[in-house]
Motif scaffolding. Structure first.
Motif, PDB file in Angstrom:
ATOM      1  N   VAL A  38      22.307 -74.056  55.446  1.00 19.66           N
ATOM      2  CA  VAL A  38      22.772 -75.472  55.523  1.00 19.66           C
ATOM      3  C   VAL A  38      23.505 -76.127  56.791  1.00 19.66           C
ATOM      4  O   VAL A  38      22.827 -76.871  57.469  1.00 19.66           O
ATOM      5  N   PRO A  39      24.099 -75.504  56.999  1.00 17.09           N
ATOM      6  CA  PRO A  39      25.503 -76.116  57.717  1.00 17.09           C
ATOM      7  C   PRO A  39      24.413 -75.706  59.550  1.00 17.09           C
ATOM      8  O   PRO A  39      24.227 -76.310  59.964  1.00 17.09           O
ATOM      9  N   VAL A  40      24.272 -74.455  59.149  1.00 20.31           N
ATOM     10  CA  VAL A  40      23.363 -74.183  60.923  1.00 20.31           C
ATOM     11  C   VAL A  40      22.047 -75.057  61.215  1.00 20.31           C
ATOM     12  O   VAL A  40      21.666 -76.170  62.144  1.00 20.31           O
ATOM     13  N   GLN A  41      21.113 -75.453  60.019  1.00 20.64           N
ATOM     14  CA  GLN A  41      20.293 -76.154  60.375  1.00 20.64           C
ATOM     15  C   GLN A  41      20.440 -77.811  60.383  1.00 20.64           C
ATOM     16  O   GLN A  41      19.886 -78.012  61.252  1.00 20.64           O
ATOM     17  N   LEU A  42      21.127 -77.754  59.489  1.00 20.02           N
ATOM     18  CA  LEU A  42      22.202 -79.536  60.381  1.00 20.02           C
ATOM     19  C   LEU A  42      22.571 -79.608  61.758  1.00 20.02           C
ATOM     20  O   LEU A  42      22.409 -80.832  61.958  1.00 20.02           O
ATOM     21  N   VAL A  43      23.323 -78.485  61.621  1.00 24.16           N
ATOM     22  CA  VAL A  43      23.886 -78.880  63.008  1.00 24.16           C
ATOM     23  C   VAL A  43      22.774 -78.423  64.513  1.00 24.16           C
ATOM     24  O   VAL A  43      22.585 -79.330  65.111  1.00 24.16           O
TER      25      VAL A  43
ATOM     26  N   LEU B 200      23.086 -84.133  53.930  1.00 16.92           N
ATOM     27  CA  LEU B 200      24.040 -82.203  53.111  1.00 16.92           C
ATOM     28  C   LEU B 200      23.415 -82.173  51.552  1.00 16.92           C
ATOM     29  O   LEU B 200      22.872 -81.040  50.894  1.00 16.92           O
ATOM     30  N   VAL B 201      23.715 -83.168  51.133  1.00 23.77           N
ATOM     31  CA  VAL B 201      22.964 -83.589  49.432  1.00 23.77           C
ATOM     32  C   VAL B 201      20.928 -82.733  49.272  1.00 23.77           C
ATOM     33  O   VAL B 201      21.206 -81.564  48.593  1.00 23.77           O
ATOM     34  N   LEU B 202      20.768 -83.206  50.130  1.00 27.88           N
ATOM     35  CA  LEU B 202      19.234 -82.858  49.828  1.00 27.88           C
ATOM     36  C   LEU B 202      19.053 -81.951  50.267  1.00 27.88           C
ATOM     37  O   LEU B 202      18.048 -81.020  49.667  1.00 27.88           O
ATOM     38  N   GLN B 203      19.562 -81.269  51.352  1.00 24.03           N
ATOM     39  CA  GLN B 203      19.315 -79.661  51.901  1.00 24.03           C
ATOM     40  C   GLN B 203      19.616 -78.502  51.434  1.00 24.03           C
ATOM     41  O   GLN B 203      19.219 -77.566  50.854  1.00 24.03           O
ATOM     42  N   ILE B 204      21.110 -78.582  50.451  1.00 24.04           N
ATOM     43  CA  ILE B 204      21.444 -77.825  49.606  1.00 24.04           C
ATOM     44  C   ILE B 204      20.936 -78.027  48.222  1.00 24.04           C
ATOM     45  O   ILE B 204      20.483 -76.536  47.859  1.00 24.04           O
ATOM     46  N   ILE B 205      20.218 -79.007  48.153  1.00 24.26           N
ATOM     47  CA  ILE B 205      19.512 -78.455  46.343  1.00 24.26           C
ATOM     48  C   ILE B 205      18.180 -78.419  47.237  1.00 24.26           C
ATOM     49  O   ILE B 205      17.673 -77.045  46.366  1.00 24.26           O
ATOM     50  N   HIS B 206      17.653 -78.176  48.719  1.00 25.27           N
ATOM     51  CA  HIS B 206      16.433 -77.892  48.383  1.00 25.27           C
ATOM     52  C   HIS B 206      16.644 -76.463  49.073  1.00 25.27           C
ATOM     53  O   HIS B 206      15.738 -75.672  48.414  1.00 25.27           O
ATOM     54  N   ALA B 207      17.453 -75.717  49.022  1.00 23.57           N
ATOM     55  CA  ALA B 207      17.825 -74.542  49.604  1.00 23.57           C
ATOM     56  C   ALA B 207      18.147 -73.504  48.598  1.00 23.57           C
ATOM     57  O   ALA B 207      18.161 -72.793  48.600  1.00 23.57           O
ATOM     58  N   PHE B 208      19.165 -74.285  47.542  1.00 19.48           N
ATOM     59  CA  PHE B 208      18.793 -73.652  45.931  1.00 19.48           C
ATOM     60  C   PHE B 208      17.798 -73.688  45.244  1.00 19.48           C
ATOM     61  O   PHE B 208      17.840 -72.800  44.443  1.00 19.48           O
TER      62      PHE B 208
END
Length: 311
Positions: free
Chosen positions: A97-102, A233-241
């Motif tokens: 998630v952090p790498v994707q957002l960066v 951040l919120v959306l991608q964390i939910i998606h990754a889980f």
């Protein structure tokens, strides 16, 4: 006086008739909303309540559910495979998630500089987000990182001997992380929209004061973009889980090799639909809901310390 009386009478009739008209409008609204409410009850609320009830039972799809209380939740404390799935999932979320957002933010800043053919590049970069969770892309990814895949063919051009990236426990999860990072299109488009909303007068004032591009990014762009960063951040964390398809296809539905790609959702599927332990799978589903809810709550709590708004 008679004209005034008739006017008063008409206004009174209209006032009396307004609630009926309003009531008819409400009926029409409820009629149009009925399919949505029906879907909400049958497709969402109904299954959720059923899974909550089943989480307290022993149920194998072939026999009637048997109430066992909190035994399913107690089993989780000693389930080594579940602990491994949690470790794999947390590592996947915290790295990808952090790498994707960066990467998404970097490309959004690049495209925001007025690149020619912006709509074309935006569509090309967004395309992986539409296909990233599909079976076809997961199969393609399996071929790319296979023993005879494109990655090893590229390395062979430089005399480097490749390996089975997916068949190795040390690198299998890394290939799935790269796949998730590759689907940066959706957050990139959102970042690009956020960048377009920042007033140019801030940059003009900073340039007048002699601020460098990096300083402008640090004191203007980044603070004003924090609401967008928080949203992504919120959306991608939910998606990754919730990731499932990639691990299922790449590992053949086993979470291998050596449970290195055993996502929590994949293990839930194995317990529920391979072992027919639906009661335990339902309990796992509710634990996942609590985990996602906890991370979302933490993000909202922490946002007051780092999310800034223009006002």
């Amino acid at each position: 006086m008679s004209a005034l009386g008739e006017l008063h009478s008409l206004s009174t009739k209209r006032a009396k008739g307004q609630p009926k008209v309003k009531h008819r409008h409400n009926k029409a609204a409820y009629l149009f909303l009925a399919p949505w409410f029906l879907g909400l009850g049958i497709i969402t609320i109904g299954p959720m309540v059923s899974s909550l009830v089943l989480s307290f039972t022993k149920y194998n799809l072939l026999q009637a559910p048997k109430f066992i209380g909190l035994d399913n939740y107690g089993r989780m404390l000693t389930d080594a495979s579940l602990h491994q799935s949690l470790a794999v999932t947390f590592l996947y979320v915290f790295v990808s998630v952090p790498v994707q957002l960066v990467m998404a933010l970097a490309l959004a800043i690049l495209l925001d500089r007025g690149v020619r053919g912006l709509s074309f590049y935006r569509s090309v970069f967004y395309l992986p987000s539409l296909l990233g969770s599909s079976v076809a892309i997961a199969v393609l990814w399996k071929q790319v990182f296979g023993t005879e895949g494109l990655i090893n063919q590229f390395l062979a051009m430089f005399g480097i001997e490749g390996q089975g990236w997916i068949s190795s426990p040390q690198t299998a999860l890394g290939t799935l992380i790269i796949l998730n990072v590759w689907t940066f299109g959706a957050p990139m488009v959102i970042f690009l929209a956020g960048l377009r909303q920042i007033p140019t007068m801030y940059y003009e004032a900073a340039s007048t004061d002699g601020a460098s591009k990096f300083r402008q990014f640090r004191i203007i762009t980044l603070p004003l973009l924090t609401p967008i960063i928080f949203f992504n951040l919120v959306l991608q964390i939910i998606h990754a889980f919730q990731s499932f398809t990639q691990a299922f296809i790449v590992s053949g539905g086993t979470g291998g090799p050596a449970e290195s790609t055993l996502f929590y959702t994949l293990y839930l599927y194995i317990r529920g639909f391979a072992n027919f332990d639906m009661g335990y799978a339902s309990a796992m589903a509710w634990v996942l809901l609590l985990i996602i809810g906890a991370f979302t709550a933490i993000n909202f709590w922490a946002s007051k310390y780092w999310v800034f708004y223009d006002d």
